[in-house]
Design an enzyme around this catalytic site. Structure first.
Site, PDB file in Angstrom:
ATOM      1  N   LEU A  57       0.818  -1.215   0.000  1.00  0.00           N
ATOM      2  CA  LEU A  57       0.000   0.000   0.000  1.00  0.00           C
ATOM      3  C   LEU A  57       0.847   1.259   0.000  1.00  0.00           C
ATOM      4  O   LEU A  57       0.478   2.262  -0.607  1.00  0.00           O
ATOM      5  CB  LEU A  57      -0.921   0.020   1.230  1.00  0.00           C
ATOM      6  CG  LEU A  57      -2.062  -0.987   1.267  1.00  0.00           C
ATOM      7  CD1 LEU A  57      -2.812  -0.871   2.591  1.00  0.00           C
ATOM      8  CD2 LEU A  57      -3.021  -0.771   0.103  1.00  0.00           C
ATOM      9  N   GLY A  58       1.959   1.235   0.700  1.00  0.00           N
ATOM     10  CA  GLY A  58       2.780   2.434   0.786  1.00  0.00           C
ATOM     11  C   GLY A  58       4.130   2.128   1.385  1.00  0.00           C
ATOM     12  O   GLY A  58       4.318   1.146   2.109  1.00  0.00           O
ATOM     13  N   MET A  62       9.229   5.105   7.850  1.00  0.00           N
ATOM     14  CA  MET A  62       9.253   4.161   8.961  1.00  0.00           C
ATOM     15  C   MET A  62       9.208   2.713   8.514  1.00  0.00           C
ATOM     16  O   MET A  62       9.363   1.813   9.333  1.00  0.00           O
ATOM     17  CB  MET A  62       8.085   4.436   9.907  1.00  0.00           C
ATOM     18  CG  MET A  62       6.721   4.187   9.302  1.00  0.00           C
ATOM     19  SD  MET A  62       5.386   4.502  10.472  1.00  0.00           S
ATOM     20  CE  MET A  62       5.694   3.220  11.667  1.00  0.00           C
ATOM     21  N   VAL A  65       3.819  -0.521   4.372  1.00  0.00           N
ATOM     22  CA  VAL A  65       2.463  -0.888   4.773  1.00  0.00           C
ATOM     23  C   VAL A  65       1.852  -1.740   3.669  1.00  0.00           C
ATOM     24  O   VAL A  65       1.912  -1.378   2.487  1.00  0.00           O
ATOM     25  CB  VAL A  65       1.586   0.353   5.028  1.00  0.00           C
ATOM     26  CG1 VAL A  65       0.187  -0.072   5.455  1.00  0.00           C
ATOM     27  CG2 VAL A  65       2.210   1.237   6.095  1.00  0.00           C
ATOM     28  N   LYS A  80       1.643  -2.963   9.030  1.00  0.00           N
ATOM     29  CA  LYS A  80       2.680  -1.935   9.075  1.00  0.00           C
ATOM     30  C   LYS A  80       3.962  -2.599   9.570  1.00  0.00           C
ATOM     31  O   LYS A  80       4.072  -2.981  10.741  1.00  0.00           O
ATOM     32  CB  LYS A  80       2.262  -0.788   9.993  1.00  0.00           C
ATOM     33  CG  LYS A  80       3.294   0.323  10.093  1.00  0.00           C
ATOM     34  CD  LYS A  80       2.782   1.488  10.934  1.00  0.00           C
ATOM     35  CE  LYS A  80       1.686   2.238  10.218  1.00  0.00           C
ATOM     36  NZ  LYS A  80       1.315   3.487  10.947  1.00  0.00           N
ATOM     37  N   ASP A 173       3.003  12.064  19.328  1.00  0.00           N
ATOM     38  CA  ASP A 173       3.200  12.647  17.997  1.00  0.00           C
ATOM     39  C   ASP A 173       1.848  12.979  17.370  1.00  0.00           C
ATOM     40  O   ASP A 173       1.599  12.692  16.203  1.00  0.00           O
ATOM     41  CB  ASP A 173       3.983  11.692  17.100  1.00  0.00           C
ATOM     42  CG  ASP A 173       4.530  12.391  15.852  1.00  0.00           C
ATOM     43  OD1 ASP A 173       4.802  13.608  15.928  1.00  0.00           O
ATOM     44  OD2 ASP A 173       4.672  11.732  14.815  1.00  0.00           O
TER      45      ASP A 173
END
Length: 548
Positions: A57-58, A62, A65, A80, A173
């Site tokens: 997905l992405g 970090m 995903v 993730k 965050d």
């Protein structure tokens, strides 16, 4: 409040000084920092424990995903996978996993659900609730939020914090990018606890930057954690983290959503740190925009540079609820608050409750789809849902022209009567649920009557003209237009002419060909008539895209 909003710039590219060095602070999985040309960490079809990977997905700063399917329960999840080089040690991995397991115990409608945790190739992963939608940062680029919309979104964000803080978990965050607005319209706060492990950067301000109390900064060997624009003084100074750091971020977000700018400027990390950590007070929201005094005071309290002076999440939530419902008028003592079998109108919005989730979902559907059907059995409150729930919420967000009608025995006359300037329901007028009467020559000027009659004939002859008429109204009023066709089953119970039925359905469905147009159509229908709608090619095509 500003009607324009400039494109948000990633905080990750702020130089620490005047050199070209940049730091990466984002934890957004879609942020394109990692090598885009490299092979994915796992291939489609691979099994991670009982999760089967579907596709990437992405890929971001970090990690990566993936969309995956839970082989035990059959549901889709977002996997993730955290890049191991961001964690540094096995101890950091264990801390991340512990906090993820703690967050997974939450049961809150506005916190993204963690279904499971594990490791693959030495990298920890989280199996998260799969949400289709956009984050709050993207929504802000699309348009500015109204005050009421801001209060609603921030209330659920603070309620999510309240739940987390009660379990001893900090977000660390909080920012618009970590508030997701999915298609069901229910905002979720994501990435609880990840920031403490994933956003370390050696960006401490130089020793000359003072603390809020005027003393010097701590030694440079310590590190700050977070996204610069939303970091509290204690985060910049690497002091002990408490729930107050999340409340500071709430204050920054409220300030930004209302004023369309951040409370603290600065082109470099050092200048941002100096503004946040300096001895002077935080900027006042009411110095920039006209907001209720109670909101200005709440934002000021959240942005108090002394952490111990900031309110708790519970206190902030309570004050936001009071602000959100300040305009709710109580029912007079001589009037019953219960409508019984009577329908609710827009005047009864403050008395209409219990369907908040459905209202939010339908409003989000209308943002994405031009045609929405409200289908149900007789007496379930379809008309009340639209009039007292959906329409007030839409008007709360931005200007709308509302055109409400019932087909009756002459549907094109009813439609034409609403489209003329005389028959429109403007922003400040309530629309009757009764079908509009066609006025006689003695009741209305001949010109207006002729206009309605001529428009009704034109719409019947060329049903696609309706989409042009609605766009014309949108241009004239400089707002969006919602056409509500209530009790659409009347088209089949009161109209015998099949050709009229077909042409009317073609007319209202012709509006549903472009989600970017300013016009929207909502119709209510008894469920036993749903199968009779596909009377034209346009209706059949539109019904493949309709949200029910």
């Amino acid at each position: 409040m500003s009607a324009q909003r400039t494109t948000r710039q990633p905080e990750a590219t702020l130089p620490l000084d005047d050199s070209s060095a940049c730091v990466s602070t984002t934890v957004d999985p879609s942020f394109p920092d990692r090598e885009q040309g490299s092979s994915p960490m796992v291939e489609p079809g691979a099994m991670l424990d009982h999760y089967q990977v579907i596709r990437l997905l992405g890929r971001g700063a970090m990690g990566e995903v993936y969309l995956a399917r839970d082989a035990k329960l059959g549901r889709k999840v977002a996997l993730k996978i955290i890049a191991s080089d961001l964690l540094g040690s096995q101890e950091a991995v264990e801390r991340l996993m512990f906090e993820a397991r703690t967050t997974a115990k939450f049961s809150h409608p506005n916190i993204v659900t963690i279904h499971g945790v594990g490791e693959v190739q030495g990298c920890p992963y989280l199996a998260l609730e799969y949400l289709e939608g956009e984050d709050l940062a993207a929504r802000l680029v699309e348009r500015a939020l109204s005050l009421q919309e801001t209060l609603r979104i921030m209330l659920v964000v603070v309620e999510a914090l309240e739940e987390a803080h009660s379990h001893g978990v900090l977000h660390r965050d909080l920012k618009p990018e970590n508030v997701v607005i999915p298609r069901d319209g229910r905002p979720r706060v994501v990435d609880f606890g990840l920031a403490t492990q994933l956003t370390d950067f050696d960006s401490m301000p130089p020793p000359s930057v003072a603390r809020p109390d005027g003393s010097g900064a701590p030694p440079r060997s310590r590190t700050a954690k977070g996204t610069p624009a939303y970091m509290s003084p204690e985060q910049w100074l690497s002091l002990e983290s408490t729930a107050a750091i999340d409340i500071w971020a709430v204050g920054v977000m409220l300030f930004e959503l209302c004023a369309d700018e951040a409370p603290f400027g600065g082109d470099t990390l050092a200048s941002k740190a100096a503004a946040v950590c300096g001895p002077g007070p935080s900027p006042r929201l009411d110095d920039l925009v006209d907001v209720p005094d109670e909101l200005a005071e709440l934002v000021a309290a959240c942005l108090d540079k002394e952490a111990s002076n900031r309110p708790s999440a519970t206190e902030v939530a309570q004050r936001l609820r009071q602000l959100l419902h300040v305009d709710v008028r109580p029912v007079p003592d001589d009037r019953s608050p219960f409508r019984g079998l009577l329908p609710f109108s827009q005047h009864h919005a403050s008395q209409f409750f219990g369907r908040e989730a459905e209202v939010a979902e339908l409003v989000e559907h209308l943002r994405l789809r031009p045609l929405v059907a409200i289908v149900g059995s007789t007496g379930v409150g379809k008309s009340s849902f639209v009039q007292a729930g959906v329409i007030p919420r839409l008007r709360e967000q931005e200007p709308w022209v509302m055109l409400t009608l019932r087909p009756g025995s002459h549907p094109f006359r009813a439609l034409a009567a609403r489209l003329t300037r005389r028959g429109r329901a403007t922003l400040n007028r309530t629309v009757s649920l009764r079908p509009p009467r066609v006025q006689s020559d003695t009741e209305e000027p001949e010109v207006a009557y002729d206009e309605q009659r001529r428009l009704a004939r034109q719409l019947a002859e060329a049903p696609h003209r309706l989409s042009l008429e609605l766009r014309r109204i949108a241009d004239e009023e400089r707002s969006k237009v919602l056409l509500v066709v209530d009790q659409l089953e009347e088209l089949f119970t009161l109209v015998d002419d099949v050709e009229v039925q077909r042409r009317f359905m073609t007319a209202i469905c012709s509006v549903a060909d472009d989600a970017h147009d300013p016009a929207r159509v909502v119709f209510t229908l008894r469920d036993d008539f749903l199968g009779r709608l596909a009377v034209s090619a346009e209706a059949r095509e539109a019904l493949t895209r309709v949200a029910v």
